[in-house]
Design an enzyme around this catalytic site. Structure first.
Site: not given
Ligand SMILES: Cc1cc2nc3c(=O)[nH]c(=O)nc-3n(C[C@H](O)[C@H](O)[C@H](O)COP(=O)(O)OP(=O)(O)OC[C@H]3O[C@@H](n4cnc5c(N)ncnc54)[C@H](O)[C@@H]3O)c2cc1C
Ligand code: FES
Ligand code: FES
Length: 1292
Positions: A101, A229, A1223
């Site tokens: 797709c 996050t 299918e």
């Molecule tokens: C699609 C997806 C899949 C994920 N899968 C997993 C997984 O399998 N396992 C897992 O463990 N995690 C998973 N996560 C979570 C991910 O690990 C955390 O969201 C990430 O590590 C947060 O880091 P960030 O830098 O993006 O934080 P941000 O979103 O930028 O910040 C998060 C929070 O931390 C605070 N903060 C940031 N830096 C500091 C600092 N230096 N001191 C104090 N506070 C601070 C901020 O104020 C905020 O409240 C997933 C997230 C997503 C979106």
């Molecule tokens: S070709 Fe990857 S989602 Fe359709």
């Protein structure tokens, strides 16, 4: 291009900015939550330390544009385009048939491209890692990987040049095209940045001091780093922050410091950087010192996808304190130290302290932030391990994870210190500190283990109402992990000091995780007749006609069409109750919302609001959660969605509320008459059999998860009540019908266009009609063009999916395994309206004998009417659910008779020409051919023997193998629904435009139609164009489904081409040496029409349900599939080693397309039977509404060895003796399920459980683990179900 945005709003993410502001629509929007990779871009950033530009992949949907100041962003448009020059990554993706797709393709291309920018000759492991965060619902990933492999060190794809390089290799240094733009990244931030948005202020400080000042001044403002996050919470939970401080990229937070006793990592380092740092440390330091690093690395490989790991920072991760955090339990167990900093100074705390106090807020003082994390070296008598089990191996939150460490008194096995931390069992990481304390001073022996397990179970309290997996599984995982930890440490102790006993040989495999290896594939198909004209493309593996456009992002999907003047966006308000009276709908607040133009309800529908039982807007009553009640039309998508939340609806619940099949049976809530077929004398036969087994099997539903959600654009022309609709659908006629009915106009006023859609799989047969009509009513009322794209969460909630089923069976058989009688009753959960449920039920009943000749067979089916969203068509139409039950009872018979399942399958299979239960004659010769070849070519017998040997030697890992036969039918039991038409024009320059009634869903239908037209007109494909499907060119077209798209439309195209060629024939005869262009031009001058319609009347099919006889389907497709797996009995994980599929393709018009369909369907089927689990609340609310909690297979799930063979046979009934294969591959995925069941059987036998058992689908890690009954599962105390309300229920 260089973008100067003077009014960057912190609320804008890169995705919207690219698509809406810059019209760069190659970056696709599929989930918006960072889980699918469709929006992958490359970000290039200057690293002042290395003085180099650092490239990394990121998801545009979670990237705030304010975080991009001073960086370069490369989108798919930037790496290559048809207009300039395509990039080798794009070219190879298309030429390896890695696009169907095409909706995932730009994201795939960008992930591979970024990999090559960092590693011009990557390893295959790096390739696997780069693609782990990209989902594809069509291809089954194998061809995508093949395209990536052509760049790898050891290309396994082709060696045509004999140089070890791929034939597609072009000039050197081909990967960097954008040097100039990337230099933008060399300009580091020099001054504080302020971005003032509509509602939010964003400040990016330039120094640590400034950051600390800001932190003190605004203690509640989040520090946005990776935004994975914060960004997610803003999108999903509606969190709002008027002020954001973003120190992302601040050099002071991005550093690493290796010391003699450990490593300090800056809080601003991404998780990918952390992985690199630890990998480096592991390679440099002695093994003894790096135990914590290795434990962390294990999780850093599988946590999320690579894009998220590139974005997420260590500080953000630790601070988020997610319950599921994979890193925090290991850091805590490894005694890592947080270095905190504020204006008042620095201080250190042990990370574990975060999890012994209720919340980080109390730990972090106002104005404080995480500066860095110190991870100490491990010591000689210290051992650190990490564990994690998720629904899927990679890119899935842990169901339970753990970090564990033990420190012994020097030279002894006496515990000096013990740390046990668990994730996903409480509100944040949980410490079993009481247990740890109590075990100090104990020896590391079986007694300690026994007591430890008991104590862990007592201490780790998991509420019975906890979300996610069941409590008993979570508890089992905590103790199983502790057991694996015990074994691992025991082994290491033995290695350190021989006087400590080693673990038994049979336990060693318990310690090993399944490796992630690059899969290898082999496809076998026919060669075309050597006499075939070289111009004739039929039978050749021709690339998808849009393949290159898919890979460059230039293939246009409807949401890619630029915004038009006065266009409005539509968002819907849906019911939150399953069955209730609507007491009031208050739209006043929504109407006042900025940008809102109107709110549309049932009262605004000028024609039929209820057409053929399907309701556009709920009026007085709602009948499921997710039913559309009204819609809001506003100037932007965001405004429409935000305003929709302001609509207030009051309800009064109505009884009964029926959610499950059991409840429907209790209330006799059925739709349609019972469907039944019977042969022989079932009741009598049961009296003469040796054994009878009676049981039931539940098969869960499935979400289509097409990568492009349902999308439509509707334009009121302003004249004669005409409405032009562009919509992603499998059935434009149906959209036209519903829209005309809703507007109260004849169908000739509705022009419905369908060019392509990003996957459909049955989910776009009927549902687009409702959505199209809703958009058309909004266009009618407002007079504006309407853009209506469902967010992923709404799409999953509203549009239904595959029918969950419950089957109750009774099977009678002889001791030798011969089945004499089957009585089976199916119940489907149809949801709240009829939709396609009758057809699904008919398919289940008619096809449920599968390949077995059971002399006395009774099959009945009922569709249950429940208060769930209406379920609909899905690839295979019930066959994959129905036959899973059949193979389940065959397996049960085998266990009871002490025979191997393949023997019982073989013994009961149709062997000679015969008739089905509904008296349809057929010849099973191709079935036997597939079965025999599959057994032979997969070396089934020798592998079965090897598996038995393996199982004898391993207590906690078991292998299983299964071979499954298939007798499938294509098409539908109604002749009128398989009629088709086409319209073919030849223009004066000789170019040809083909249109037909079929829809291009990614399955390569248009590619095949071009091949057919090319053969029939005897002109090269390059002369032929296929633009779109439309109700204006081909009226009354049937749906594109049931594997008959090519069959019926191909006949229609063939018919039109033959008509045209017949007209040209006299001219050709007069000038046989002339060119096509000459003949066309001559025909025009002789006033011969160069346009023709083509027609196919449809296959003659019927079904007489009264007499239980018929010829409901035009022909059969046969196949056999064999899979081998290994399961981890302690965790429930499984690994698929190998799959062989032999599919009866007759003569394949396009083997690349057909193999793509088989592989893609197989992986989709495998998902249905293993990882894809829909979860509902007892009130009928669907919880699983996105890729974060609904897990389709990723690149890591596919077989390590994947071999597909197209078996040649004859099929005179279909065009060019081909067969419809869209299918059939779906059910082949069940070979994985039954291989798992085989392995589970081995585990159960080890425990002395010899009795037959059945397994419900999907075979999730939870089901696998809990079926491998052992001392750990038996030890779990089960909460009394009458004392609490479960978080989720089974609806099948
Ligand atoms: C699609 C997806 C899949 C994920 N899968 C997993 C997984 O399998 N396992 C897992 O463990 N995690 C998973 N996560 C979570 C991910 O690990 C955390 O969201 C990430 O590590 C947060 O880091 P960030 O830098 O993006 O934080 P941000 O979103 O930028 O910040 C998060 C929070 O931390 C605070 N903060 C940031 N830096 C500091 C600092 N230096 N001191 C104090 N506070 C601070 C901020 O104020 C905020 O409240 C997933 C997230 C997503 C979106
Ligand atoms: S070709 Fe990857 S989602 Fe359709
Ligand atoms: S749309 Fe961004 S990851 Fe899915």
């Amino acid at each position: 291009m260089q973008v100067v945005e003077r009014h960057a709003d912190p609320e804008w993410n890169l995705m919207d900015y690219l698509r809406r502001n810059l019209s760069l629509t190659g970056t696709k929007y599929s989930c918006g939550t960072g889980d699918c990779g469709a929006c992958t871009v490359m970000i290039s950033k200057y690293n002042p330390d290395t003085k180099k530009i650092h490239h990394y992949s990121a998801t545009a949907c979670l990237t705030s544009i304010c975080s991009l100041h001073g960086t370069a962003v490369t989108t798919v448009e930037g790496i290559g385009s048809i207009k300039t020059r395509i990039h080798p990554v794009q070219e190879r993706l298309a030429k390896c048939h890695g696009t169907q797709c095409g909706f995932c393709s730009p994201g795939m291309a960008m992930s591979i491209y970024t990999l090559l920018r960092n590693h011009p000759i990557p390893s295959t492991e790096q390739l696997m890692e780069a693609l782990g965060g990209n989902l594809c619902r069509c291809t089954g990933y194998r061809p995508i990987l093949e395209s990536g492999k052509t760049f790898c060190e050891e290309p396994t794809v082709c060696q045509l040049q004999g140089t070890g390089k791929c034939c597609m290799d072009q000039e050197e240094n081909q990967y960097s095209l954008n040097k100039k733009e990337e230099r933008m990244a060399e300009d580091p931030q020099k001054k504080t940045l302020y971005f003032h948005g509509e509602k939010v202020l964003w400040i990016s400080p330039v120094s640590l001091n400034e950051l600390l000042e800001l932190r003190m001044k605004y203690p509640t403002a989040p520090l946005v780093m990776g935004n994975t996050t914060v960004g997610l919470n803003m999108k999903v939970k509606g969190e709002f922050h008027p002020l954001i401080i973003s120190p992302i990229g601040l050099p002071a937070l991005n550093f690493v410091d290796f010391k003699d006793d450990g490593v300090t990592i800056g809080a601003g380092c991404s998780l990918s950087e952390m992985k690199e740092i630890l990998t480096h440390a592991v390679s440099e330091e002695p093994k003894e010192k790096t135990k914590t690093y290795r434990a962390l690395l294990k999780h850093l490989r599988t946590l999320a996808g690579q894009q998220i790991r590139n974005m997420a920072t260590l500080g953000g991760h630790v601070a988020s304190k997610h319950d599921y955090s994979d890193i925090n339990p290991v850091l805590a167990a490894g005694k890592a130290i947080l270095n905190l900093i504020s204006k008042d100074g620095e201080r250190q705390i042990l990370i574990e302290e975060l999890f012994t106090t209720p919340s980080l807020k109390e730990e972090l003082r106002p104005g404080e932030l995480i500066f860095s994390v110190f991870v100490p070296h491990s010591r000689k008598w210290e051992f650190v391990f990490s564990y994690r089990q998720a629904q899927r191996m990679e890119n899935a939150f842990a169901i339970v994870n753990a970090g564990m460490s033990v420190h012994f008194e020097e030279g002894t096995n006496i515990i000096q210190d013990l740390k046990l931390f668990f994730g996903s069992v409480g509100p944040t990481t949980v410490s079993a500190s009481k247990t740890c304390k109590q075990l100090i001073g104990r020896q590391w022996n079986d007694e300690m283990l026994r007591d430890g397990i008991r104590m862990v179970l007592e201490e780790i309290f998991i509420l019975p109402t906890t979300a996610g997996a069941t409590v008993k599984y979570k508890k089992t995982l905590t103790t199983s992990f502790f057991f694996i930890f015990y074994l691992s440490v025991k082994k290491e102790l033995h290695e350190l000091e021989q006087r400590y006993p080693d673990i038994p040989e049979t336990s060693i495999s318990a310690l090993e995780d399944f490796p992630i290896k690059i899969p290898e594939g082999r496809e076998m198909f026919q060669c075309v007749d050597p006499h075939q004209s070289p111009q004739d493309p039929v039978g050749h593996p021709v690339m998808h006609q849009s393949g290159i456009k898919h890979a460059t992002g230039e293939a246009v999907y409807y949401d890619d069409i630029p915004q038009v003047d006065k266009e409005l966006h539509l968002a819907v308000v849906t019911s939150t109750r399953a069955h209730a009276k609507i007491l009031s709908i208050d739209i006043s607040e929504a109407l006042k919302f900025p940008g809102v133009v109107d709110v549309i309800t049932a009262k605004d529908v000028p024609g039929e609001n209820n057409h053929e039982g399907e309701i556009l807007y709920a009026e007085d009553e709602v009948i499921c959660v997710g039913q559309i009640i009204c819609s809001v039309a506003a100037d932007t998508h965001a405004h429409a969605r935000q305003a929709a939340e302001k609509v207030k609806i009051t309800y009064e619940d109505v009884e009964p509320r029926i959610i499950t099949i059991e409840e429907a049976i209790e209330h006799k809530s059925f739709m349609f008459e019972e469907k039944k077929i019977e042969k022989g004398n079932v009741d009598k036969a049961f009296k003469h059999v040796d054994e009878i087994i009676e049981d039931e099997v539940h098969v869960g539903g499935q979400e289509h998860f097409y990568m492009e959600t349902q999308t439509t654009l509707v334009f009121p022309t302003g004249e004669d009540n005409e409405m032009v609709i562009f919509i992603g659908t499998q059935f434009p006629t149906h959209v036209q019908d519903f829209t005309a009915a809703a507007l109260g106009v004849p169908r000739n006023k509705i022009m419905c266009h369908m060019k392509r859609t990003g996957g459909a799989f049955g989910g776009k047969v009927t549902k687009p009609a409702l959505l199209g009509a809703i958009a058309a009513v909004a266009a009618h009322k407002t007079g504006h063009p309407i853009r209506f794209m469902l967010e992923r969460c709404d799409d999953m909630l509203i549009t239904g999916g595959r029918h969950p089923i419950l089957a109750k069976f009774k099977v009678g058989f002889m001791k030798n395994g011969k089945i004499k009688a089957v009585d089976i009753q199916y119940f489907t959960n149809a949801g709240c309206t009829a939709d396609e449920s009758e057809m699904v039920l008919e398919f289940i009943v008619l096809k449920s004998e599968n390949a077995y000749d059971i002399p006395n067979f009774r099959c009945r089916g009922r569709a249950c009417k429940t208060n769930l969203p209406s379920n609909t068509a899905f690839r295979g139409f019930g066959f994959p659910q129905g036959t899973l039950v059949v193979e389940n009872y065959i397996t049960a018979v085998a266990i009871k008779c002490g025979l191997l399942p393949e023997k019982v399958r073989d013994m009961n299979m149709y062997k000679t020409p015969n008739t089905t239960a509904y008296k349809e004659p057929f010849n099973p010769e191709p079935l036997l051919k597939c079965w025999k070849q599959c057994l032979e070519k997969s070396s089934f017998q020798s592998r079965r023997t090897a598996i038995e040997e393996f199982n004898k030697k391993n207590d906690w890992k078991k292998r299983g193998i299964a071979i499954i036969p298939m007798k499938f039918t294509v098409g539908v039991p109604h002749t009128s629904e398989s009629q088709a038409a086409s319209l073919v024009h030849i223009y004066q320059d000789g170019s040809v435009l083909v249109t037909h009634g079929g829809c291009e869903l990614g399955q390569g239908l248009h590619t095949k139609m071009i091949q057919i037209a090319s053969r029939e007109l005897k002109i090269p494909s390059s002369y032929i164009h296929l633009s779109e499907t439309s109700t204006t060119t081909v009226p009354n077209a049937s749906y594109t489904a049931g594997s008959m798209g090519t069959d019926i439309n191909g006949r229609a195209v063939q018919n039109a081409c033959q008509t045209l060629l017949k007209r040209l024939d006299p001219i050709i005869k007069k000038n046989p040496k002339g060119k096509w262009e000459d003949w066309v031009s001559q025909a025009f001058s002789e006033s011969i029409s160069l346009s023709a319609t083509g027609y196919f009347r449809g296959y003659k099919t019927y079904m007489d349900w009264e007499k239980e006889v018929g010829h409901p389907y035009p022909y059969f497709v046969y196949g056999a599939g064999c899979s081998e797996v290994e399961i981890d009995c302690l965790t429930g994980a499984h690994k698929l080693f190998r799959t062989d599929i032999f599919m009866d393709a007759a003569f394949s018009i396009n083997p690349a397309v057909d193999i793509g369909q088989i592989e893609g369907a197989f992986i989709q089927g495998m998902g249905l039977y293993t990882t894809e689990e829909l979860k509902y609340s007892p009130e009928g609310v669907l919880y699983t509404r996105g890729p974060d909690d609904y897990k389709i297979p990723t690149v890591t799930e596919i077989p390590e060895k994947f071999y597909v063979t197209l078996v040649h046979s004859r099929n005179p009934i279909a065009i060019y003796s081909s067969k419809g294969l869209g299918e059939a591959g779906m059910f082949m995925g069940s070979s994985v399920f039954f291989a798992i069941m085989d392995a589970v059987g081995a585990a159960r036998r080890k425990r002395g459980l010899m009795e037959p058992f059945t397994m419900n689908s999907p075979a999730t890690p939870e089901l696998i683990r809990m079926s491998c009954v052992d001392q750990f599962t038996e030890q779990i105390h089960r909460d009394d179900p009458s004392t609490f309300k479960s978080w989720s229920i089974h609806v099948s």
